[in-house]
Design a protein around this motif. Structure first.
Motif, mmCIF file in Angstrom:
data_model
loop_
_atom_site.group_PDB
_atom_site.id
_atom_site.type_symbol
_atom_site.label_atom_id
_atom_site.label_comp_id
_atom_site.label_asym_id
_atom_site.label_seq_id
_atom_site.Cartn_x
_atom_site.Cartn_y
_atom_site.Cartn_z
ATOM 1 N N MET A 45 0.856 -1.189 0.000
ATOM 2 C CA MET A 45 0.000 0.000 0.000
ATOM 3 C C MET A 45 0.889 1.233 0.000
ATOM 4 O O MET A 45 1.919 1.261 0.681
ATOM 5 C CB MET A 45 -0.866 -0.036 1.263
ATOM 6 C CG MET A 45 -1.714 1.149 1.501
ATOM 7 S SD MET A 45 -2.620 0.911 3.082
ATOM 8 C CE MET A 45 -3.599 2.377 3.076
ATOM 9 N N PRO A 46 0.510 2.270 -0.735
ATOM 10 C CA PRO A 46 1.288 3.516 -0.673
ATOM 11 C C PRO A 46 1.321 4.054 0.766
ATOM 12 O O PRO A 46 0.417 3.789 1.564
ATOM 13 C CB PRO A 46 0.515 4.473 -1.581
ATOM 14 C CG PRO A 46 -0.280 3.591 -2.487
ATOM 15 C CD PRO A 46 -0.605 2.366 -1.670
ATOM 16 N N GLU A 47 2.360 4.800 1.073
ATOM 17 C CA GLU A 47 2.495 5.375 2.416
ATOM 18 C C GLU A 47 1.230 6.143 2.771
ATOM 19 O O GLU A 47 0.727 6.942 1.980
ATOM 20 C CB GLU A 47 3.712 6.282 2.499
ATOM 21 C CG GLU A 47 5.033 5.528 2.417
ATOM 22 C CD GLU A 47 5.178 4.493 3.511
ATOM 23 O OE1 GLU A 47 4.925 4.797 4.689
ATOM 24 O OE2 GLU A 47 5.537 3.346 3.181
ATOM 25 N N SER A 48 0.723 5.918 3.976
ATOM 26 C CA SER A 48 -0.528 6.519 4.429
ATOM 27 C C SER A 48 -0.549 6.487 5.955
ATOM 28 O O SER A 48 -0.593 5.418 6.550
ATOM 29 C CB SER A 48 -1.700 5.716 3.868
ATOM 30 O OG SER A 48 -2.924 6.227 4.315
ATOM 31 N N LEU A 78 -5.056 12.844 7.696
ATOM 32 C CA LEU A 78 -4.469 11.820 6.837
ATOM 33 C C LEU A 78 -3.336 12.439 6.031
ATOM 34 O O LEU A 78 -3.524 13.477 5.385
ATOM 35 C CB LEU A 78 -5.524 11.259 5.884
ATOM 36 C CG LEU A 78 -5.036 10.394 4.720
ATOM 37 C CD1 LEU A 78 -4.361 9.120 5.235
ATOM 38 C CD2 LEU A 78 -6.177 10.076 3.772
ATOM 39 N N VAL A 79 -2.166 11.814 6.086
ATOM 40 C CA VAL A 79 -1.050 12.208 5.233
ATOM 41 C C VAL A 79 -0.754 10.989 4.371
ATOM 42 O O VAL A 79 -0.415 9.929 4.880
ATOM 43 C CB VAL A 79 0.195 12.619 6.046
ATOM 44 C CG1 VAL A 79 1.317 13.056 5.116
ATOM 45 C CG2 VAL A 79 -0.150 13.716 7.051
ATOM 46 N N ARG A 80 -0.947 11.155 3.058
ATOM 47 C CA ARG A 80 -0.757 10.022 2.157
ATOM 48 C C ARG A 80 0.134 10.417 0.995
ATOM 49 O O ARG A 80 0.266 11.599 0.674
ATOM 50 C CB ARG A 80 -2.092 9.489 1.658
ATOM 51 C CG ARG A 80 -2.902 10.488 0.879
ATOM 52 C CD ARG A 80 -4.186 9.859 0.361
ATOM 53 N NE ARG A 80 -5.076 10.842 -0.212
ATOM 54 C CZ ARG A 80 -4.918 11.425 -1.394
ATOM 55 N NH1 ARG A 80 -3.880 11.117 -2.147
ATOM 56 N NH2 ARG A 80 -5.776 12.318 -1.837
ATOM 57 N N GLN A 81 0.721 9.405 0.412
ATOM 58 C CA GLN A 81 1.561 9.625 -0.747
ATOM 59 C C GLN A 81 0.750 10.356 -1.808
ATOM 60 O O GLN A 81 -0.435 10.058 -2.006
ATOM 61 C CB GLN A 81 2.039 8.272 -1.279
ATOM 62 C CG GLN A 81 3.053 8.358 -2.371
ATOM 63 C CD GLN A 81 3.561 6.964 -2.723
ATOM 64 O OE1 GLN A 81 3.670 6.096 -1.868
ATOM 65 N NE2 GLN A 81 3.859 6.753 -3.984
ATOM 66 N N ALA A 82 1.381 11.315 -2.471
ATOM 67 C CA ALA A 82 0.691 12.070 -3.513
ATOM 68 C C ALA A 82 0.278 11.138 -4.647
ATOM 69 O O ALA A 82 0.754 10.003 -4.760
ATOM 70 C CB ALA A 82 1.600 13.183 -4.038
ATOM 71 N N SER A 83 -0.591 11.632 -5.480
ATOM 72 C CA SER A 83 -1.051 10.860 -6.632
ATOM 73 C C SER A 83 0.138 10.398 -7.466
ATOM 74 O O SER A 83 1.172 11.070 -7.496
ATOM 75 C CB SER A 83 -1.972 11.727 -7.498
ATOM 76 O OG SER A 83 -3.058 12.170 -6.743
ATOM 77 N N PRO A 84 -0.019 9.284 -8.156
ATOM 78 C CA PRO A 84 1.089 8.791 -8.991
ATOM 79 C C PRO A 84 1.610 9.887 -9.920
ATOM 80 O O PRO A 84 0.834 10.606 -10.547
ATOM 81 C CB PRO A 84 0.460 7.644 -9.786
ATOM 82 C CG PRO A 84 -0.672 7.180 -8.921
ATOM 83 C CD PRO A 84 -1.177 8.419 -8.235
ATOM 84 N N GLY A 85 2.920 10.015 -9.964
ATOM 85 C CA GLY A 85 3.549 11.021 -10.814
ATOM 86 C C GLY A 85 3.709 12.375 -10.155
ATOM 87 O O GLY A 85 4.418 13.234 -10.654
ATOM 88 N N ALA A 86 3.049 12.581 -9.022
ATOM 89 C CA ALA A 86 3.159 13.864 -8.316
ATOM 90 C C ALA A 86 4.230 13.749 -7.237
ATOM 91 O O ALA A 86 4.496 12.671 -6.717
ATOM 92 C CB ALA A 86 1.822 14.246 -7.695
#
Length: 130
Positions: A45-48, A78-86
């Motif tokens: 899972m992406p960082e979250s 909530l701090v989550r990984q930015a959208s793919p490519g961002a």
């Protein structure tokens, strides 16, 4: 929901927010690393990460008028990984105005609940202008 962007990664943004809120007297009640939990059961899972933060002096008085507000407080950030490519991360939290409408709060109560948003915005602005 309110969403802000941070030029920093998840871990650095979590640290920035934790430092900013504690400097203003806000308590960090919990830190929940959802990505670590997912990894523990074999899920990638992406960082979250969720920070549970609050100030009883600001949150308790409106809960006297609207006891169900306790379902929404303390504030979850909530701090989550930015959208793919961002680059960086996204910071997401409930809009205090939406909470006010849902629970029938007065304007001054909304202002008290919105202080955490202001603290986060100032911290993110400082890091964005470096």
């Amino acid at each position: 929901m309110l969403e802000r962007l941070s030029p920093l990664g998840v871990e650095e943004t979590v640290r920035l927010i934790r430092d900013a809120v504690t400097e203003t007297g806000v308590t960090v009640f919990a830190t929940i690393d959802h990505a670590a939990g997912a990894r523990s059961v074999g899920v990638d899972m992406p960082e979250s990460t969720v920070l549970v933060v609050g100030n009883p002096a600001a949150g308790a008085p409106p809960m006297l008028d609207a006891p169900n507000l306790a379902l929404d407080l303390p504030t979850r950030v909530l701090v989550r990984q930015a959208s793919p490519g961002a680059v960086g991360s996204s910071v997401v939290l409930s809009d205090p105005r939406a909470l006010a409408r849902r629970h029938g709060l007065r304007d001054e109560q909304v202002e008290a609940l919105g202080q955490i948003v202001s603290v986060i915005d100032r911290a993110l602005e400082q890091v964005s202008t470096r």
